[in-house]
Each structure stands twice: as C-alpha cells, then as structure tokens.
Design a protein around this motif. Structure first.
Motif, PDB file in Angstrom:
ATOM      1  N   MET A 197       0.831  -1.190   0.000  1.00  0.00           N
ATOM      2  CA  MET A 197       0.000   0.000   0.000  1.00  0.00           C
ATOM      3  C   MET A 197       0.873   1.251   0.000  1.00  0.00           C
ATOM      4  N   ASN A 198       0.458   2.250  -0.743  1.00  0.00           N
ATOM      5  CA  ASN A 198       1.196   3.505  -0.703  1.00  0.00           C
ATOM      6  C   ASN A 198       0.472   4.499   0.207  1.00  0.00           C
ATOM      7  N   GLY A 199       0.973   5.711   0.233  1.00  0.00           N
ATOM      8  CA  GLY A 199       0.433   6.674   1.170  1.00  0.00           C
ATOM      9  C   GLY A 199      -0.700   7.517   0.626  1.00  0.00           C
ATOM     10  N   ALA A 200      -1.298   7.154  -0.475  1.00  0.00           N
ATOM     11  CA  ALA A 200      -2.363   7.948  -1.062  1.00  0.00           C
ATOM     12  C   ALA A 200      -3.610   7.937  -0.180  1.00  0.00           C
ATOM     13  N   ALA A 257      -7.365   7.457   1.168  1.00  0.00           N
ATOM     14  CA  ALA A 257      -8.222   6.281   1.091  1.00  0.00           C
ATOM     15  C   ALA A 257      -9.302   6.428   0.028  1.00  0.00           C
ATOM     16  N   GLN A 258      -9.607   7.661  -0.391  1.00  0.00           N
ATOM     17  CA  GLN A 258     -10.603   7.868  -1.443  1.00  0.00           C
ATOM     18  C   GLN A 258     -10.002   7.732  -2.837  1.00  0.00           C
ATOM     19  N   SER A 259      -8.681   7.655  -2.920  1.00  0.00           N
ATOM     20  CA  SER A 259      -8.039   7.485  -4.222  1.00  0.00           C
ATOM     21  C   SER A 259      -8.403   6.119  -4.788  1.00  0.00           C
ATOM     22  N   ALA A 306       5.850   4.688 -15.603  1.00  0.00           N
ATOM     23  CA  ALA A 306       6.556   4.316 -14.371  1.00  0.00           C
ATOM     24  C   ALA A 306       5.573   4.340 -13.209  1.00  0.00           C
ATOM     25  N   LEU A 307       5.975   3.679 -12.132  1.00  0.00           N
ATOM     26  CA  LEU A 307       5.215   3.708 -10.890  1.00  0.00           C
ATOM     27  C   LEU A 307       5.902   4.677  -9.940  1.00  0.00           C
ATOM     28  N   SER A 308       5.101   5.345  -9.118  1.00  0.00           N
ATOM     29  CA  SER A 308       5.646   6.287  -8.145  1.00  0.00           C
ATOM     30  C   SER A 308       5.170   5.903  -6.756  1.00  0.00           C
ATOM     31  N   ALA A 309       5.669   6.603  -5.753  1.00  0.00           N
ATOM     32  CA  ALA A 309       5.268   6.307  -4.378  1.00  0.00           C
ATOM     33  C   ALA A 309       3.786   6.554  -4.159  1.00  0.00           C
ATOM     34  N   ALA A 310       3.212   7.464  -4.942  1.00  0.00           N
ATOM     35  CA  ALA A 310       1.811   7.819  -4.756  1.00  0.00           C
ATOM     36  C   ALA A 310       0.892   7.206  -5.795  1.00  0.00           C
ATOM     37  N   ARG A 323      -4.601   4.471  -4.426  1.00  0.00           N
ATOM     38  CA  ARG A 323      -4.563   3.821  -3.112  1.00  0.00           C
ATOM     39  C   ARG A 323      -3.703   2.565  -3.177  1.00  0.00           C
ATOM     40  N   ALA A 324      -3.719   1.909  -4.303  1.00  0.00           N
ATOM     41  CA  ALA A 324      -2.875   0.742  -4.569  1.00  0.00           C
ATOM     42  C   ALA A 324      -2.754   0.606  -6.073  1.00  0.00           C
ATOM     43  N   VAL A 325      -1.703  -0.076  -6.524  1.00  0.00           N
ATOM     44  CA  VAL A 325      -1.470  -0.272  -7.957  1.00  0.00           C
ATOM     45  C   VAL A 325      -1.343  -1.763  -8.245  1.00  0.00           C
TER      46      VAL A 325
END
Length: 422
Positions: free
Chosen positions: A1-4, A6-8, A238-242, A255-257
């Motif tokens: 899980m990233n730090g985005a 919860a509504q993302s 690319a994937l990022s932290a968010a 919220r997750a990828v």
C-alpha cells in the motif's frame, strides 16, 4: 500500500483478461478503480483485428468452455460460440491423414482410428493397443479433482507420458504435434502438472470460437465494468510512491497499484520482479475463394513444420464478410523473409490443394505469447511483491485464459485483504 488518500482509486495497469478480472472483483467490493490501457482497445494479447472484411485474432486462439473462471464470469450466450469438431486431423509422416477424436463424442471416428483406417493416403493408425495406453491417463484427468492433479509429481510432459507408458507412436504421431500448438513448444518440456490440467480441460470442455472473434471475451468483461472505468490509450511509463506516471509526464494518485501487463512490461515497471521465459508465435492468415477443408477441424503436421492450421470460416463463418475462406496457420518464432513462401508449400501438401492464389491477409507475431512453463512451475503465485505493488497475469499462474483470470481473481482477493487490515 502507498500513502495515497483512502478515497483514491486502485489503479490497474493493463486491460487484458487478468487486469479486467481483477478490476471487476475490486469494483464489486465497492472500491473505485481506474483501468489504464496503453492500447486503443482492451484484451492485451487476446485481441481481434478487422482487416479487409476478415476477423483476425492475434495468434491462433480458442475458447474452452470448461474453464472454471469462464463458467463463473462469462455469459456464453453473448459470445455466440461456434465449436470445433471434437478431434484433430494429423498429416502423417507418410503423407496420409489420420483422424484422432474423442470416442465419447464421435464413436464412429474412434472406430476408424482403432482399426487403422486413414482419412486419406498411405499408412496405418497407431492401433488399439497403443491407444489403450491413453485410457488410464484420460480417466485420471477426466475424473480426478484439480487439487489432486496439482499435487502429482512434477516432471516434463514427455517424462510423464513415458511414466504412463504411452507408446512413442502415439506421443510423436498425435500428442506431440497437438500439444505443440497448446504450449508453443515441440519438445514436450512443459510441466506435467500443467499438461494434466490442460488435458482435463480438453476432455471436459468444448473448443470454440466466439462469432465476433476472441476479442469478444475481454470486451464482455470490460462492458461489465462501470462506464469510464477503462481508459484506453493511457500508457503508464513508471510507478511512483503515490501512484503512476504516464508517458506524457503527468501523474495519478492511487490507493494501490496492480500491474496486469505481460511479463516483460511488468518487469520493466516493477524492479526486482523475476524474469519469466516466454514463447513466441507467428500466425499467418490467408484468404481463398474455396475452403481447402470443409469441416471445422484443426489440421496438424506430424513432421512439426507448423504448429497447426485451420479454416476459421468453417468454425465461424462470421470471420469473413464476403464468403471467402479464411485460413489460419501458426508457427513457432518470428516472421522472416521467405518464411511465408515456404509455408505455402507446406500448406499445399497438408491441404492437398494449390495455394499460390491464396491472398495473404496478414501475419501477426506475438512475442511472449505464453510463459515457458517448464518444471518447476508454480501453478499459482501471489500477487503481492516486495515493493507493495501487486502483479497479476498468466505469467503468475498458467498460460491460458483460465490462468490469466485466476491470477486476477487471486490478486484482487489479496489486495482486499490487505486493505481491511488495521
């Protein structure tokens, strides 16, 4: 899980069978989901192109009605399925033609095979004693539950057939050319566990084509998602932290990828993901004014110069808009100068007809068409990765429609469980 937040939304990268299946389960669980597809249409490797009035599947593909994921998720009536005959024709090394069939569905054809009668040309069939060796193996795969087949000792398919004492003339005359088109390798190196599960699906199901091409399968899954959920022509770089970064440099939070691409693309997006060896196939499509084989049957070559060939319009006449015959032929590897001309000579021999006036409609090379499922091959892998990103696809399970969809199902289940953890 990233730090985005919860509504993302959960972002699913790739709208192939695995990604669409995963997205459906997440949506049904109440999560907002964005499916980002780089191409202009869903399906990944399961695509159907329209060209010159013909439907051209990308690579030779069939739809097996026995897959558990298919039974659970696909409305078969919407696909308007058209069946192949329950058997194949083999062009023998002697130049004849031998019919192998399922005796439970076509008893008269099975009798001809047992007595050694050829459809055409010289030579004899393998005979009743040789074919009887397949009986116990078929009984196991037909009747045993999949969980038992998954726990069998793992060998190569060739070693497993030898363990069951299947004669070489049955292996080399039928199983090897048939399975080459299924696993995209002609040495029978595929895991025996995968063989048993595949053989079970063949015995229990029907091989078919959707009237609108194999692309109708992922399109149906996409149609069951909320409007706007699938975003085509949206390549992720690319994937990022968010979340993710698009090819144009813009970004989207998640919220997750879930990375639901092929093996090579997944490895480029997820550092540290193990490499997966894959198989490449090229499929040629030709049009002819008359059908060279007036039945919906796969034609194989015991000399293994091709994987298989078939008159697609005998299976599904809707593959042609003007009544001409559409012939599909698949070979291992890539296209090359002179290969199509040499292929015409082989097809002239297999179909016993001239092929010089056949129109080449197109050819498609599918790199990474299937994972190379050599032992040891885990039949299912977790979708979780060390980086917190989730990955699904047939390369995380088995190289099939069932494998891709099962991987998407498992990954959605794992992601949902992780989100519910305090």
């Amino acid at each position: 899980m990233n730090g985005a937040d919860a509504q993302s939304p959960v972002i699913v990268v790739g709208a192939g069978l695995a990604g669409l299946t995963c997205a459906l389960d997440l949506v049904r669980a109440g999560l907002p989901v964005r499916v980002l597809e780089a191409a202009d249409e869903v399906g990944g490797r399961v695509r159907t192109d329209r060209r010159d009035g013909f439907l051209l599947d990308r690579g030779f593909q069939v739809f097996n009605t026995s897959y558990p994921q298919v039974k659970r998720r696909i409305e078969l009536a919407r696909l308007r399925l058209r069946p192949f005959t329950p058997g194949v024709l083999i062009h023998t090394a002697e130049g004849g033609r031998l019919r192998f069939t399922d005796p439970t569905r076509r008893p008269s054809d099975a009798l001809a095979l047992l007595t050694g009668k050829q459809d055409r040309g010289p030579g004899q069939g393998p005979g009743p004693l040789a074919l009887a060796a397949l009986g116990p193996l078929c009984a196991l795969d037909l009747l045993a539950p999949p969980r038992l087949l998954k726990r069998l000792p793992e060998l190569t398919t060739r070693e497993e057939l030898a363990r069951w004492r299947v004669p070489d003339r049955v292996v080399d005359g039928f199983l090897r050319p048939f399975l080459a088109g299924v696993f995209l390798e002609d040495d029978l190196d595929t895991s025996s566990r995968m063989f048993h599960l595949t053989w079970r699906s063949m015995l229990r199901g029907t091989l078919t084509l959707p009237a609108d091409g194999m692309g109708a399968v992922p399109r149906q899954l996409a149609e069951d998602l909320p409007p706007g959920c699938v975003e085509r022509a949206s390549p992720v770089a690319a994937l990022s932290a968010a979340g993710v970064t698009f090819a144009d440099g813009s970004a989207a939070d998640a919220r997750a990828v879930v990375v639901a691409t092929d093996a090579a693309a997944a490895r480029s997006l997820v550092p540290g993901l193990p490499a997966v060896a894959t198989r490449t196939v090229t499929t040629y499509h030709h049009a002819a004014t008359r059908s060279p084989l007036r039945e919906p049957t796969l034609l194989l070559d015991a000399r293994r110069r091709i994987l298989n060939t078939c008159v697609l319009t005998e299976v599904a006449p809707t593959y042609s808009a003007d009544g001409r015959a559409l012939i599909s032929t698949s070979v291992l590897g890539t296209d090359a100068p002179g290969r199509e001309a040499a292929l015409r000579e082989v097809l002239a021999e297999l179909y016993a007809t001239g092929t010089r006036d056949w129109e080449r409609v197109g050819s498609t090379t599918v790199a990474g068409a299937l994972p190379a499922m050599v032992p040891p091959w885990p039949l299912s892998r977790t979708g979780r990765t060390a980086s917190g990103v989730y990955v699904c696809g047939d390369h995380r399970a088995t190289g099939s429609v069932q494998g891709a969809m099962a991987s998407g199902t498992r990954t959605a289940r794992e992601l949902l469980a992780d989100l519910r953890r305090p």
